[in-house]
Design an enzyme around this catalytic site. Structure first.
Site, PDB file in Angstrom:
ATOM      1  N   ASP A   1      59.019  33.204  23.419  1.00  0.00           N
ATOM      2  CA  ASP A   1      59.478  34.134  22.380  1.00  0.00           C
ATOM      3  C   ASP A   1      59.003  33.623  21.026  1.00  0.00           C
ATOM      4  OD1 ASP A   1      61.164  35.315  20.285  1.00  0.00           O
ATOM      5  OD2 ASP A   1      62.199  36.245  21.973  1.00  0.00           O
TER       6      ASP A   1
ATOM      7  N   ASP B   1      61.707  33.254  18.205  1.00  0.00           N
ATOM      8  CA  ASP B   1      62.612  32.122  18.439  1.00  0.00           C
ATOM      9  C   ASP B   1      61.912  30.795  18.209  1.00  0.00           C
ATOM     10  OD1 ASP B   1      64.866  33.555  18.961  1.00  0.00           O
ATOM     11  OD2 ASP B   1      64.657  33.507  21.144  1.00  0.00           O
TER      12      ASP B   1
HETATM   13  N1  URA Z   1      57.593  38.916  22.275  1.00  0.00           N
HETATM   14  C1  URA Z   1      57.496  37.573  22.294  1.00  0.00           C
HETATM   15  O1  URA Z   1      57.919  36.905  21.369  1.00  0.00           O
HETATM   16  N2  URA Z   1      56.945  36.995  23.370  1.00  0.00           N
HETATM   17  C2  URA Z   1      56.470  37.687  24.415  1.00  0.00           C
HETATM   18  O2  URA Z   1      55.949  37.095  25.357  1.00  0.00           O
HETATM   19  C3  URA Z   1      56.559  39.095  24.366  1.00  0.00           C
HETATM   20  C4  URA Z   1      57.131  39.684  23.298  1.00  0.00           C
END
Ligand code: URA
Length: 216
Positions: free
Chosen positions: A207, A210
């Site tokens: 992510d 994050d």
């Molecule tokens: N958003 C993200 O941060 N990571 C992904 O793999 C897909 C969408």
């Protein structure tokens, strides 16, 4: 740079060695938040260099210490960088280092967890959009729902042009954007294998928001 042109649209994969090396470090699960953020900024700066290659130019008369000359300058109003919140902000700063006079627009979108459909909660653009080129930024092009929604909203403002920049894309997202907006070229550092059942890019980097903001 490799260009993948389909019947539906154009994607530019920027294969510069520095970009690829930095992206590999970002992908590693043990890379710290600080390092991840710094690398995202550095790649964004290098992508900004590529995406601005064909910016319109004109000549202006200037005076050097020795003579007058007609010198090349960028033509028209400052371009607009549009950040898709919140992860877009993580690559906005890097692009601004190269294009410091750019104006900034923000679009707040979240993914509805069940349907993956993008829901808008914020939208603010600079004035005079019809006289400006725009570059929409978001690090991850996954399903493409947010990208398509963001491009559609920006198009309502009639900008002179729209480009889309991300660090990493999934083939599904690339196809979805090209199907809905064949006129918008995509610039990315890599296109990965695909999406998992939670719409994360595989192998990807996790992510991005994050990891950038330390909210894991
Ligand atoms: N958003 C993200 O941060 N990571 C992904 O793999 C897909 C969408």
């Amino acid at each position: 740079m490799s260009e993948q042109a389909t019947a539906a649209g154009k994607t530019f994969v920027i294969k510069h060695p520095l970009i690829q090396h930095k992206l590999t470090i970002m992908r590693k699960k043990d890379t710290s938040t600080g390092k991840f953020r710094r690398l995202a900024g550095e790649i964004a700066m290098l992508l900004a260099y590529e995406v601005t290659r064909d910016m319109p130019m004109t000549l202006a008369e200037i005076e050097t210490p020795l003579a007058k000359m007609q010198a090349p300058v960028l033509k028209g109003k400052e371009l607009v960088l549009v950040s898709i919140l919140r992860a877009g902000n993580g690559i906005l700063d890097g692009m601004l280092r190269l294009i410091p006079s750019a104006h900034i627009g923000h679009i707040g979108l979240y993914r509805e967890p069940k349907t993956q459909v993008a829901v808008e909660y914020y939208f603010k653009m600079p004035p005079n959009m019809p006289e400006r080129d725009t570059i929409i930024v978001d690090p991850m092009l996954a399903t493409g729902h947010s990208a398509v929604a963001a491009i559609s909203r920006v198009k309502e403002q009639n900008p002179r042009s729209i480009k889309y920049v991300c660090l990493l894309a999934a083939p599904e997202g690339v196809q979805f954007v090209h199907e809905h907006h064949p006129d918008v070229p995509i610039y990315t550092a890599a296109i990965d294998q695909g999406l998992n059942e939670k719409a994360y890019i595989i192998p990807g980097l996790g992510d991005a928001g994050d990891r950038m903001f330390g909210t894991l």
